[in-house]
Design an enzyme around this catalytic site. Sequence first.
Site, PDB file in Angstrom:
ATOM      1  N   LYS A 178     -53.483  80.351  54.079  1.00 47.86           N
ATOM      2  CA  LYS A 178     -52.599  80.274  52.578  1.00 47.86           C
ATOM      3  C   LYS A 178     -53.386  79.061  51.765  1.00 47.86           C
ATOM      4  O   LYS A 178     -53.181  79.008  50.558  1.00 47.86           O
ATOM      5  CB  LYS A 178     -51.438  80.149  52.982  1.00 47.86           C
ATOM      6  N   THR A 206     -47.054  77.185  48.535  1.00 47.60           N
ATOM      7  CA  THR A 206     -48.307  76.680  48.189  1.00 47.60           C
ATOM      8  C   THR A 206     -49.085  77.040  47.166  1.00 47.60           C
ATOM      9  O   THR A 206     -49.744  76.724  46.432  1.00 47.60           O
ATOM     10  CB  THR A 206     -49.410  76.336  49.552  1.00 47.60           C
TER      11      THR A 206
HETATM   12  O1  LIG Z   1     -49.390  73.210  53.687  1.00 50.28           O
HETATM   13  C1  LIG Z   1     -48.785  72.339  52.826  1.00 50.28           C
HETATM   14  C2  LIG Z   1     -47.521  72.866  52.600  1.00 50.28           C
HETATM   15  O2  LIG Z   1     -46.854  73.752  53.745  1.00 50.28           O
HETATM   16  C3  LIG Z   1     -49.568  71.474  51.887  1.00 50.28           C
HETATM   17  O3  LIG Z   1     -50.525  72.080  51.168  1.00 50.28           O
HETATM   18  P1  LIG Z   1     -51.499  71.281  50.429  1.00 50.28           P
HETATM   19  O4  LIG Z   1     -52.403  70.930  51.512  1.00 50.28           O
HETATM   20  O5  LIG Z   1     -52.113  72.400  49.411  1.00 50.28           O
HETATM   21  O6  LIG Z   1     -50.764  70.448  49.685  1.00 50.28           O
END
Ligand SMILES: O=C(CO)COP(=O)(O)O
Length: 309
Positions: free
Chosen positions: A175, A232
């Site tokens: 993701k 995300t």
């Molecule tokens: O895994 C995350 C939220 O579940 C954090 O995402 P980011 O690392 O893109 O900030």
Amino acid sequence: MNYLNPDLMCKLADVSIAVIGAGKWGQALQFALSRNVTCKITSRHTKPIEHFVSVEEALNCEYLIFALPAQVVRGWLEAHFTFHGQKILVAAKGIEQGSGAFLNEIFAHYVPKEHLSFLSGPSFASEVMQGLPTAVVINSSNEILSKEFASFFPSFMKTYTSKDVIGAEVCGAYKNVLAIASGICDGLKLGNNARASLIARGLVEMHRFGKYFGALDETFLGLSGAGDLFLTASSTLSRNYRVGLFLAEGKRLEDILLALGEVAEGVFTSEAICELSLKHTIYVPIAHEIALILKGKEPRESVRDLLAD
Ligand SMILES: O=C(CO)COP(=O)(O)O
Ligand SMILES: NC(=O)C1=CN([C@@H]2O[C@H](COP(=O)(O)OP(=O)(O)OC[C@H]3O[C@@H](n4cnc5c(N)ncnc54)[C@H](OP(=O)(O)O)[C@@H]3O)[C@@H](O)[C@H]2O)C=CC1
């Protein structure tokens, strides 16, 4: 207000637990767990945080939570870790670039499988830090271990358990790549239709990839899959999404990462996915284009190629 029963509260008072890595996620997890247990924390750099301890003291705890970037985990374990019965929850989300190794494979060199669990689900550190309602999944082949870790979490964090370690790992790592793609899509102002299509096709792509490695279908529909992907890929709170926005503006990757000052796992995981997909012949068009964009391909050209595919 704590709704735990008195017996459990007595047991929690004796728990010896530490977080490894005092970045954004490590500090948020320490904050959350501190509602129920005395949670130590350690990091590469000493920080003025309550219960900050040396690496040696942290490693003596019975329960350890790893909140290090995926790319540094192997080196950290090699440099510091000796197994003497610790129970581990891995909170990182990524696949190792170069080897294509999943975190459960890396940890398996150091820790028996039944001592390992993995955290997944939609959980921005900044919202956990505010005590906002959050749901996560603890994944382990050892259900007793998952439940032990689950019992340490505060009431504002609902914890589910699952045995699908590889499914949770693929979802958490993939993701991040799709969030970069979504940020690019929004940065290029391609519209809501395009973003919804990208996220839906992304979900199909990560499912295809995960199935190859034995992941369960249901994981992709739940918190670890769709839940974390929707979060995300649609919020500027995501570092990976922000990387995508800046790439669409034509900024250089080095400058973006310098300005970010925190890890964006999708940058490395996109390459790892390409390596694995090449080795095992898995069709991953979005991850492939993201890897190319990160190496300098014009984002609009990638959009044209994805539409033509
Ligand atoms: O895994 C995350 C939220 O579940 C954090 O995402 P980011 O690392 O893109 O900030
Ligand atoms: N932030 C979030 O919302 C979430 C993050 N995650 C995942 O958690 C992991 C960590 O993310 P996050 O905490 O946000 O990242 P940050 O960039 O905020 O922090 C990274 C941490 O790793 C440490 N670190 C970096 N490089 C090294 C190294 N070479 N050796 C030892 N330690 C190192 C840093 O130590 P120091 O500060 O001491 O230099 C810091 O504690 C990632 O895999 C991320 O995807 C998962 C869910 C949510």
